[in-house]
Design an enzyme around this catalytic site. Structure first.
Site, PDB file in Angstrom:
ATOM      1  N   GLU A  61     -17.716 -64.905   9.461  1.00  0.00           N
ATOM      2  CA  GLU A  61     -16.975 -64.239  10.529  1.00  0.00           C
ATOM      3  C   GLU A  61     -16.809 -62.744  10.261  1.00  0.00           C
ATOM      4  OE1 GLU A  61     -12.837 -65.033  13.044  1.00  0.00           O
ATOM      5  OE2 GLU A  61     -13.463 -66.425  11.466  1.00  0.00           O
ATOM      6  N   HIS A 101     -30.207 -84.134  -4.582  1.00  0.00           N
ATOM      7  CA  HIS A 101     -31.442 -84.844  -4.243  1.00  0.00           C
ATOM      8  C   HIS A 101     -31.933 -84.495  -2.847  1.00  0.00           C
ATOM      9  CE1 HIS A 101     -34.419 -87.836  -5.224  1.00  0.00           C
ATOM     10  NE2 HIS A 101     -34.275 -88.398  -4.039  1.00  0.00           N
ATOM     11  N   LYS A 143     -14.426 -68.031  23.012  1.00  0.00           N
ATOM     12  CA  LYS A 143     -13.063 -68.414  23.378  1.00  0.00           C
ATOM     13  C   LYS A 143     -12.791 -68.119  24.851  1.00  0.00           C
ATOM     14  CE  LYS A 143     -10.722 -67.857  18.902  1.00  0.00           C
ATOM     15  NZ  LYS A 143      -9.701 -67.063  18.164  1.00  0.00           N
TER      16      LYS A 143
END
Length: 233
Positions: free
Chosen positions: A85, A106, A221
């Protein structure tokens, strides 16, 4: 917010979890004093920021935060927000990711070792775990693990770390940054919070972006509020 962990917003839930926030803040204050040193070669925080910038300018695009201690798993989640951010602006910045070794060795370890060379690793390694387990001896040795009997789990973890480091660096040619932590405690956690916040700010300034805003986040937003029918959007 990503920089609010050392404010009342972050400290309140930490205190509710039974963690000594006075000791945590003491660690942060200690770090603030240490990393105020303007001399680059004497400042580990600034050296880390410069190392990240060097990796980025060397065409690395991903910083993979690696922990070997399960207690630090959520710290990796915070680091992704902190750096993602703060730096990801103007089509710049490293993409932050995190893994837990040896759990992810793995699967993602395969990519780190032999995949597209787009990343470097930043390892947070704890020298002294808070708890340890001694591996017992099995009379029938059905699992073939008696060669480990009497050894501590921390010993096995250390060898997994050293073996992986050797494989990734020497064979895979993957750059590694190692950050050693003496132990997991409120004090060291507070120190780490401040270390990474300051390093993040310097890293962003080296890129030429503002580490303290988040214009891209505000766009999604606004779109979400508009679609939800919130007044004013």
């Amino acid at each position: 917010g990503r920089f609010s962990v050392l404010t009342a917003v972050g400290l309140f839930p930490i205190a509710c979890a039974g963690i000594d926030i006075e000791d945590l803040m003491k660690g942060a204050r200690e770090a603030r004093k240490i990393y105020a040193n303007p001399r680059l070669l004497e400042n580990e925080c600034y050296k880390y920021a410069v190392a990240r910038d060097y990796m980025y300018r060397s065409e690395k695009r991903v910083e993979l935060f690696v922990v070997y201690e399960p207690k630090l798993l959520q710290l990796g989640e915070w680091l992704k927000q902190l750096f993602g951010e703060s730096e990801g602006k103007q089509h710049l910045g490293l993409f932050p990711a995190s893994v837990s070794f040896s759990t992810d060795l793995h699967s993602l370890g395969q990519f780190v070792q032999d995949g597209t060379p787009i990343l470097f690793e930043t390892i947070l390694y704890v020298n002294k775990p808070n708890f340890d387990v001694t591996i017992p001896y099995d009379q029938s040795d059905l699992d073939g693990l008696n060669y480990l009997a009497g050894k501590n789990l921390s010993y096995v973890n250390e060898k997994a770390f050293l073996g992986t480091l050797d494989a990734h660096v020497k064979t895979g040619k993957v750059n590694n940054v190692l950050i050693s932590i003496s132990e997991i405690s409120p004090h060291t956690l507070g120190h780490l919070f401040y270390f990474f916040e300051r390093a993040c700010a310097m890293s962003a300034y080296l890129l030429g972006v503002n580490p303290f805003d988040q214009p891209g986040v505000e766009i999604y937003k606004s779109n979400m509020f508009r679609l939800l029918g919130k007044k004013g959007y």
